[in-house]
Design an enzyme around this catalytic site. Structure first.
Site, short mmCIF file in Angstrom:
data_model
loop_
_atom_site.label_atom_id
_atom_site.label_comp_id
_atom_site.label_asym_id
_atom_site.label_seq_id
_atom_site.Cartn_x
_atom_site.Cartn_y
_atom_site.Cartn_z
N CYS A 13 15.87 34.57 -105.49
CA CYS A 13 15.06 33.44 -105.97
C CYS A 13 15.97 32.25 -106.23
O CYS A 13 15.55 31.10 -106.16
CB CYS A 13 14.31 33.83 -107.21
SG CYS A 13 15.36 34.69 -108.37
N GLU B 206 8.25 34.86 -113.61
CA GLU B 206 9.39 34.16 -113.00
C GLU B 206 9.09 34.11 -111.52
O GLU B 206 8.91 35.15 -110.88
CB GLU B 206 10.70 34.90 -113.30
CG GLU B 206 11.03 34.97 -114.79
CD GLU B 206 11.04 33.63 -115.50
OE1 GLU B 206 11.37 32.62 -114.86
OE2 GLU B 206 10.68 33.57 -116.69
#
Ligand code: NAD
Length: 542
Positions: free
Chosen positions: A326, A292
């Site tokens: 993020c 990720e």
């Protein structure tokens, strides 16, 4: 495999504590903050359950007070990393054969400890070591608890899925862990992600090496200690802070690396993927690569948007935890018809945010994580000030004298391709592009195509047909999509998280989609009354 008599119910999310003024939980956390602030923790490696001390050490400081040391951490080198691989492989058989309910009990017990007495320890170390405000830390630690409980439950859901059996035949799917070890490399920004990367594979019977980020090592160490206290057998997770290149050299190329569980920047993940490709013929199995990675997350407002929640979504989404999520909003598309009202509120409310020490509970933001991040932000701000393509709406300053403080900044960009509109900065800098109302469709297309990432995105609109059209236009631009909400704050079990394109493999942490990557199914067919026939009835001529 789960014992059918011991199944667990679907968990609920760990409730957040509110830490209100005068509350017992606030007093208790403040006491723990003081305790941790006043000490320097010596952090060893943990290999095969044993503490290993090395001569190479790094100092861990508080980002909001970078001369204040809170820990010294040993770093692993070649010898220790090789020993950690051996320790993981030595622990493998007993761990994968441990009854499912006993394995799960370790993680459920850890979750209960985090809900209870251990919460302050993890919250304080996350606040001091990663410069999170109390609320940002609290949601991080609650998420760690959720990863544990939902992880165990997700594994159970997978194990329950069995193939069809017919009369006289029993077909079984044995969900084996991977045939090797998992390499888990975690980022600085979430203690929960640090914890989850080695733990998710362990829940389904894998062993691993865990390389935490050097700027999150204190909270990550406390989590490792908790797992040991809860009975995690020696060698199942080996805690090996080290340099990235050493991890690449001695662990990622190892023939028994069967899985790679990563969260961090796109660049590092792509480098590892290439390295795995170069060594592909040497591995015992094709390693499972789960990563990720970065994002360039957006908020896109329609002319029908309600301005107040839009502004709140922009500010919280962009500046909480200094824009170092993020999922943090870092580009916005605002119609020209709304811009004057939006701008005025953004300027006023952003200027009122307090940036400071996270131990002062009225701070909205702390410092960015380290000098490298500070310099990156500073570079973007200096170039923006010098560029004719950019105007500073608010903020623009930074001060690294005591802590790595960057003021929340909003840039107005004349082109949607300006560097800060398309590159991940990972700091408190929001870039805004104002579009002509009648150019909605082409601006949606720019939002979709201008950046290589596809992690999170939010739209704001009151007009339902506009919502339908915008959702369709941006379907592949985000793995997590929000309607009339900010693009951060995904909750395990509610908004499974992950993105595609340059943002990762989108395996949705905390769900069966992620857990299944750490399993290699073994199918067994048993026939109760095997046939002795060789020819088939249709072969007879009469
Ligand atoms: P980073 O890539 O700098 O570091 C991540 C980890 O990789 C660290 O442990 C680091 O030491 C290690 N590393 C660095 N170089 C390496 C190498 N050559 N070989 C092996 N390991 C190496 O990322 P960061 O600064 O810790 O975290 C921020 C990044 O993480 C941002 O890009 C952010 O978008 C991303 N992130 C993504 C998600 C998500 O779910 N998509 C979640 C959190 C963070």
């Amino acid at each position: 495999m789960p014992n059918a008599y011991f199944t667990i119910e679907k968990p609920v999310n760990d409730p957040f504590r509110s830490y209100l003024h005068g509350s017992a939980e606030r007093a208790s956390l403040k006491q723990e903050l003081r305790r941790q602030e006043e000490q320097v923790v010596d952090i060893p490696l943990i290999i095969g359950g044993k503490e290993v001390w090395t001569d190479t050490k790094i100092e861990v400081t508080m980002p909001h007070n970078h001369q204040h040391v809170i820990a010294r951490c040993c770093m692993a080198g070649e010898q220790e990393l090789k020993a950690a691989v051996d320790a993981a492989l030595a622990a493998k058989q007993d761990w994968e054969e441990m009854p499912w309910e006993h394995r799960s009990a370790i993680f459920l017990k850890a979750a209960d400890c985090i809900t209870g007495s251990y919460r302050d320890v993890l919250n304080a170390s996350t606040m001091l070591g990663q410069s999170k405000t109390v609320f940002q830390s609290e949601i991080d630690i609650a998420e760690l608890t959720d990863f544990l409980r939902f992880g165990v439950w997700a594994a159970q859901q997978i194990f329950k899925d069995q193939p069809l059996s017919t009369a006289g035949i029993w077909n079984r799917q044995d969900y084996r862990p991977l045939d090797g070890f998992v390499c888990a490399i975690s980022p600085f920004n979430f203690t929960s992600i640090g914890g989850n990367l080695p733990t998710a594979p362990a829940i389904v019977g894998n062993v691993s090496l865990w390389k935490p980020s050097r700027t999150a090592v204190l909270s990550n160490y406390y989590y490792m200690k908790l797992l040991q206290w809860c009975g995690l057998p020696d060698g199942v997770i080996n805690f090996v802070p080290c340099s990235g290149p050493d991890m690449s050299r001695y662990v990622i190329s190892h023939p028994k690396m069967a899985g790679f569980h990563f969260t961090g920047s796109t660049d590092v993940f792509q480098r590892v993927w290439k390295q795995v490709g170069e060594h592909i013929a040497q591995y015992a199995n094709y390693p499972r690569l789960v990563g990720e990675t970065g994002g360039k997350d957006f908020i896109f407002a329609h002319p029908s948007a309600d301005v107040e929640p839009l502004v709140a979504g922009l500010i919280r989404g962009s500046f909480e935890f200094q824009g170092q999520k993020c999922s943090a909003c870092s580009r916005a598309f605002i119609p020209v018809s709304l811009w004057p009202q939006v701008r005025q509120r953004l300027e006023q409310q952003t200027a009122a945010l307090k940036v400071g020490d996270v131990q002062e509970f009225d701070s909205f933001m702390g410092a960015v994580i380290d000098q490298a991040s500070f310099e990156t932000c500073k570079g973007y701000l200096e170039r923006a000030k010098a560029s004719s393509d950019c105007e500073i709406v608010t903020g623009g300053d930074c001060d690294g004298s005591k802590g790595w403080f960057v003021q929340p900044t909003i840039l107005l960009c004349k082109t949607p391709y300006y560097e800060s509109m398309v590159e991940e900065i990972f700091g408190p800098i929001l870039s805004v592009y104002v579009y002509e109302d009648e150019k909605l469709e082409e601006t949606l297309e720019i939002c979709d195509k201008a950046s290589p990432y596809a992690l999170t995105g939010g739209i704001f609109a009151q007009d339902r047909q506009a919502i339908v059209n915008m959702e369709r236009a941006l379907r592949h631009a985000a793995g997590n999509f929000y309607i009339n909400d900010k693009c951060t704050g995904a909750v395990v079990g509610q908004q499974p998280f992950g993105g595609a394109r340059a943002s990762g493999t989108n395996d949705k942490a905390g769900t069966w989609l992620n857990m299944v990557r750490w399993l290699s199914a073994h199918t067994v067919k048993e026939t109760f009354n095997p046939s002795s026939a060789i020819t088939y009835p249709y072969m007879a001529e009469k």
